[in-house]
Scaffold this active site. Structure first.
Site, mmCIF file in Angstrom:
data_model
loop_
_atom_site.group_PDB
_atom_site.id
_atom_site.type_symbol
_atom_site.label_atom_id
_atom_site.label_comp_id
_atom_site.label_asym_id
_atom_site.label_seq_id
_atom_site.Cartn_x
_atom_site.Cartn_y
_atom_site.Cartn_z
ATOM 1 N N ASP A 34 0.490 -1.386 0.357
ATOM 2 C CA ASP A 34 0.235 0.015 -0.021
ATOM 3 C C ASP A 34 0.986 1.310 -0.319
ATOM 4 O OD1 ASP A 34 -2.511 -1.829 -0.293
ATOM 5 O OD2 ASP A 34 -2.550 -1.406 1.947
ATOM 6 N N LEU A 83 -10.771 7.682 0.164
ATOM 7 C CA LEU A 83 -10.351 8.174 1.450
ATOM 8 C C LEU A 83 -8.984 9.095 1.156
ATOM 9 C CD1 LEU A 83 -11.337 6.491 5.351
ATOM 10 C CD2 LEU A 83 -11.716 8.210 4.736
ATOM 11 N N GLU A 113 -11.345 5.355 14.439
ATOM 12 C CA GLU A 113 -11.493 4.885 14.430
ATOM 13 C C GLU A 113 -10.531 3.835 14.075
ATOM 14 O OE1 GLU A 113 -15.180 3.950 11.558
ATOM 15 O OE2 GLU A 113 -16.765 5.572 13.017
ATOM 16 N N LYS A 115 -9.040 1.380 12.001
ATOM 17 C CA LYS A 115 -9.173 1.679 9.865
ATOM 18 C C LYS A 115 -8.911 -0.443 9.464
ATOM 19 C CE LYS A 115 -7.880 3.213 5.353
ATOM 20 N NZ LYS A 115 -7.666 2.143 4.500
ATOM 21 N N ARG A 136 -16.976 -2.613 -3.551
ATOM 22 C CA ARG A 136 -17.282 -0.865 -4.003
ATOM 23 C C ARG A 136 -17.399 -1.264 -5.607
ATOM 24 N NH1 ARG A 136 -13.273 3.137 -2.040
ATOM 25 N NH2 ARG A 136 -11.450 1.593 -2.907
ATOM 26 N N GLU A 172 -16.690 -3.298 6.199
ATOM 27 C CA GLU A 172 -15.862 -3.385 6.491
ATOM 28 C C GLU A 172 -15.824 -4.996 6.286
ATOM 29 O OE1 GLU A 172 -13.610 -1.355 4.511
ATOM 30 O OE2 GLU A 172 -11.650 -2.957 4.209
ATOM 31 N N CYS A 406 15.658 -33.357 -5.515
ATOM 32 C CA CYS A 406 15.117 -33.135 -4.250
ATOM 33 C C CYS A 406 16.471 -32.836 -3.665
ATOM 34 C CB CYS A 406 14.431 -33.831 -4.119
ATOM 35 S SG CYS A 406 13.587 -34.033 -2.116
ATOM 36 N N CYS A 409 16.418 -35.779 -0.445
ATOM 37 C CA CYS A 409 16.025 -37.350 -1.315
ATOM 38 C C CYS A 409 16.959 -37.732 -2.827
ATOM 39 C CB CYS A 409 15.241 -38.135 -1.164
ATOM 40 S SG CYS A 409 13.434 -37.751 -2.544
ATOM 41 N N CYS A 429 10.766 -40.173 0.786
ATOM 42 C CA CYS A 429 11.645 -38.994 1.318
ATOM 43 C C CYS A 429 11.160 -38.305 1.929
ATOM 44 C CB CYS A 429 11.231 -37.515 0.067
ATOM 45 S SG CYS A 429 11.989 -36.201 0.177
HETATM 46 S S1 IVH Z 1 -14.640 5.496 6.028
HETATM 47 C C1 IVH Z 1 -16.139 7.781 2.328
HETATM 48 N N1 IVH Z 1 -13.604 4.011 8.116
HETATM 49 O O1 IVH Z 1 -11.500 2.132 4.093
HETATM 50 C C2 IVH Z 1 -15.141 6.670 2.727
HETATM 51 N N2 IVH Z 1 -13.727 3.330 5.950
HETATM 52 O O2 IVH Z 1 -9.878 3.982 1.814
HETATM 53 C C3 IVH Z 1 -15.681 6.594 4.544
HETATM 54 N N3 IVH Z 1 -11.933 1.335 5.740
HETATM 55 O O3 IVH Z 1 -12.861 1.853 1.756
HETATM 56 C C4 IVH Z 1 -14.423 5.557 5.018
HETATM 57 N N4 IVH Z 1 -11.884 0.997 7.468
HETATM 58 O O4 IVH Z 1 -13.443 0.315 3.338
HETATM 59 C C5 IVH Z 1 -13.689 3.956 6.622
HETATM 60 N N5 IVH Z 1 -13.276 2.694 9.960
HETATM 61 C C6 IVH Z 1 -12.780 2.749 8.632
HETATM 62 C C7 IVH Z 1 -12.687 1.773 8.024
HETATM 63 C C8 IVH Z 1 -13.095 2.368 6.521
HETATM 64 C C9 IVH Z 1 -11.772 0.627 7.115
HETATM 65 C C10 IVH Z 1 -11.883 0.829 4.722
HETATM 66 C C11 IVH Z 1 -13.521 1.889 3.514
HETATM 67 C C12 IVH Z 1 -12.885 2.254 2.452
HETATM 68 C C13 IVH Z 1 -11.125 2.354 2.412
HETATM 69 C C14 IVH Z 1 -10.718 3.902 2.556
#
Ligand code: IVH
Length: 666
Positions: A34, A83, A113, A115, A136, A172, A406, A409, A429
């Site tokens: 990522d 995001l 929150e 992620k 999505r 998610e 191998c 063996c 083996c």
């Molecule tokens: S809010 C407008 N909250 O992150 C989008 N997304 O890069 C609002 N994701 O595909 C998303 N944890 O699936 C939100 N606590 C969380 C999240 C979360 C994981 C994922 C989401 C999205 C990706 C965005």
């Protein structure tokens, strides 16, 4: 950079990012981390902006990949955005300043929150019932994967309290790390390809065409957004999450409201340190403006909302050097190349080895002995080599050459046209012999307590056994001289082997270690054919008539039973009294009919569960407290008050030996 060079670089970046997107979204098999993706994307955004070279189809504008063709497509009435990402605390401060500036005040707070690192889902409930589950896709249109979504236990088919005619939920799908590891072990044991990490496993699973297979995979779900028909402008994210919980959707407990961006920084630091203790994968946090009212005021760009930002934790990567490339031989002879690394600290452990998967992977990444490599914990479990980072001016050794024989063996390695892995086909083996026996004894197979890797190693190298059938001829006298084996543990092991003879047919079938026959397939085969003899007789047509069995598994089963060595092994297991027929639902005997047992203390070889299963099989029942109606107290070591009570009431107290004698008596 001049405009011509910039144009070339932009074209190049777009091509790389397209490929990466396709690998990530369509194939669910990422080709870069990522972090790498985000760095390249940032470079593209900067160049496009600086030279005014934006186009609407650039990956900098489009979100993710296009939906795949095999599922019906569904348009998202409210687009599923992405995001904006950042790795730097300064950029988080910039985000806070931007929000305040756009709103013109600071009368809001943030919901922070975790992620979750999985796959975004959209759920739709009409009149309280689940009517749609979608991916999505490209943000505007996704795949309708409702049949798959219906198999996820965390997702209610009916809302607990309905709050609106139409309820849209975003969240998610993910897998817990432990479930992921267990699933991968099973796959490995069944000779199937393992998933690189929980995210790929989740995405790969949800794109399967057969919901019955999806149902068997440990997919979980966290909801993080609620969209109602009549939006309530005064609502906060906090209230939404509470509301989601009230209607029966799972919400992650790790969430907190912060009044200032400094509080956000402190919370991130705290969570970053704890991230490895969470049962699931997280790659950062999402910071969201809490108040819905301000969210709509802030709006969104083409790609992401202005009211939220993802702060990514540093990827768990480290640089090391490859000292050697060795080959590992699996239970079914599969050869896996492994990088022997200069030890390096990574996510709290010292990493010395990393899987290189197969020959193609080594070639694709051009990995050579002596290379400096970037190592990453995939799914925070199995270390992998991400890429070579050897400086360009440093001389490199010759490219890796797969040996023809191998390493364990000496037999010639073979590669089937449809497989990526090379195989050693010599059944004798040594590592294959050992892992077949280990598999036979493992928890989901015959569950022979005390027969771990080291003991198997000794038994095989002392030539006491060469197949699992030999286990049933071992005596304690043969075991006592082994390392770390006393008289008592030798006796217990022999008893545990003896006890395993009662494991049901489907366990024995799984224990044989036939390629592609995991626990589920073994259960299906056992109940469809009822006995090993029927199964041996079954032809391809009969096999594929079973629900979960396709031509690949059928072929593998046929191949196994066409080998006379395997048939001989089975004959020996039969002679030793293993269960090679499915149990009828009738009781094994009625020796204990009407008798009530109470278990107390630790028995030498049987677990509590095994003991009470045995009692039931023979018609008896187990209760938890001793009374005058109790017939026997089955007592082991450190038995406590129940034993005293039994003695007081004059109830018979027996030990495991006496118990086994009763049920084994003619
Ligand atoms: S809010 C407008 N909250 O992150 C989008 N997304 O890069 C609002 N994701 O595909 C998303 N944890 O699936 C939100 N606590 C969380 C999240 C979360 C994981 C994922 C989401 C999205 C990706 C965005």
């Amino acid at each position: 950079m001049d405009k011509i060079k910039a144009r070339d670089r932009i074209a190049e970046l777009r091509e790389i990012l397209e490929k990466a997107n396709e690998a990530y979204y369509q194939k669910a098999d990422p080709i870069m981390s990522d972090r790498e993706f985000d760095t390249l994307l940032q470079e593209l955004l900067d160049l496009e902006m600086e030279h005014d070279l934006q186009t609407p189809d650039s990956p900098s504008v489009r979100i993710g990949g296009r939906p795949t063709k095999i599922f019906p497509n569904v348009r998202h009435p409210v687009p599923m955005l992405s995001l904006d990402n950042t790795y730097s605390p300064e950029e988080l401060d910039d985000f806070d300043r931007r929000v305040k500036k756009l709103l013109g005040h600071n009368e809001f707070n943030y919901m922070v929150e975790l992620k979750y690192d999985g796959m975004a889902l959209r759920l739709r409930y009409e009149d309280g019932r689940l009517t749609l589950g979608a991916t999505r896709g490209d943000g505007a249109t996704g795949d309708d994967i409702t049949p798959n979504i219906r198999t996820i236990g965390d997702i209610p088919l009916k809302l607990r309290n309905n709050i609106s005619d139409i309820v849209e939920v975003r969240g998610e799908a993910y897998m817990n790390l432990e479930d992921f590891a267990r699933m991968n072990n099973e796959r490995e044991e069944a000779g199937q390809q393992v998933f690189a990490n929980p995210r790929n496993a989740t995405a790969g699973t949800l794109k399967l065409q057969d919901p019955r297979i999806v149902a068997q995979r440990p997919i979980r779900f966290f909801a993080y957004d609620l969209l109602l028909e009549d939006a309530e402008p005064d609502m906060t994210q906090q209230q939404k999450l509470n509301r989601l919980e009230e209607i029966g959707l799972p919400v992650c407990e790790h969430r907190d409201v912060c009044e200032t961006i400094n509080e956000v920084h402190n919370l991130i630091e705290k969570w970053d340190q704890k991230r490895h203790s969470y049962p699931f994968e997280t790659d950062g946090v999402v910071v969201k403006v809490n108040q819905e009212r301000y969210r709509s005021e802030l709006g969104q760009t083409a790609k992401a909302p202005r009211w939220a930002i993802a702060y990514k934790f540093e990827a768990e990567q480290a640089v090391s050097t490859i000292n050697d490339i060795t080959l590992q031989v699996g239970r079914l002879g599969t050869i896996t190349p492994v990088a022997e690394l200069k030890p390096v600290e990574l996510a709290g452990t010292t990493v010395k080895r990393a899987t290189l998967h197969n020959e193609d992977e080594i070639r694709r990444k051009d990995i050579r002995v002596g290379d400096h490599v970037l190592v990453e914990k995939a799914g925070e479990i199995i270390p992998q080599v991400v890429k070579v980072v050897t400086p360009e001016d440093e001389p490199r050794q010759a490219a890796f050459q797969m040996p023809e024989t191998c390493p364990k063996c000496g037999s010639k390695l073979v590669k089937l046209p449809e497989e990526v892995a090379w195989r050693c086909e010599n059944l004798e083996c040594p590592p294959q012999v050992r892992s077949r026996i280990e598999h036979f004894a493992s928890r989901d197979a015959m569950d022979i307590d005390g027969l771990g890797e080291q003991i198997v190693d000794q038994l095989v190298s002392e030539e006491l056994i060469t197949t699992f059938a030999d286990l049933y001829e071992l005596t304690s006298d043969q075991l006592i001289p082994l390392e770390r084996m006393g008289e008592k543990s030798a006796h217990n092991l022999v008893q545990a082997i003896e006890n395993s003879k009662r494991k049901p047919f489907d366990r024995v079938l799984f224990a044989l270690g036939i390629q592609f026959v995991g626990t589920t397939v073994a259960r299906d085969l056992a109940s469809a054919f009822g006995s090993i003899d029927e199964l041996i007789r079954a032809d391809e047509e009969a096999l594929t008539a079973v629900d979960s069995i396709g031509p690949k598994i059928a072929g593998s089963v046929r191949l196994y039973f066409s080998d006379s060595k395997n048939l001989e092994l089975i004959e020996r297991l039969k002679r030793h009294g293993l269960q090679l027929e499915a149990e009828t639902t009738e009781k094994t005997s009625s020796k204990l009919a009407g008798k009530t047992f109470v278990l107390t203390g630790t028995l030498p070889t049987l677990s509590r569960k095994q003991a009470s299963e045995l009692i039931e099989e023979h018609g008896g029942k187990t209760t938890s407290s001793v009374s005058k109606n109790t017939d026997f107290v089955l007592a082991g070591e450190s038995a406590g008050s129940k034993l005293e009570k039994a003695e007081k009431l004059g109830v018979a107290v027996i030990d495991e030996n006496a118990f086994l004698e009763i049920i084994n008596s003619q």
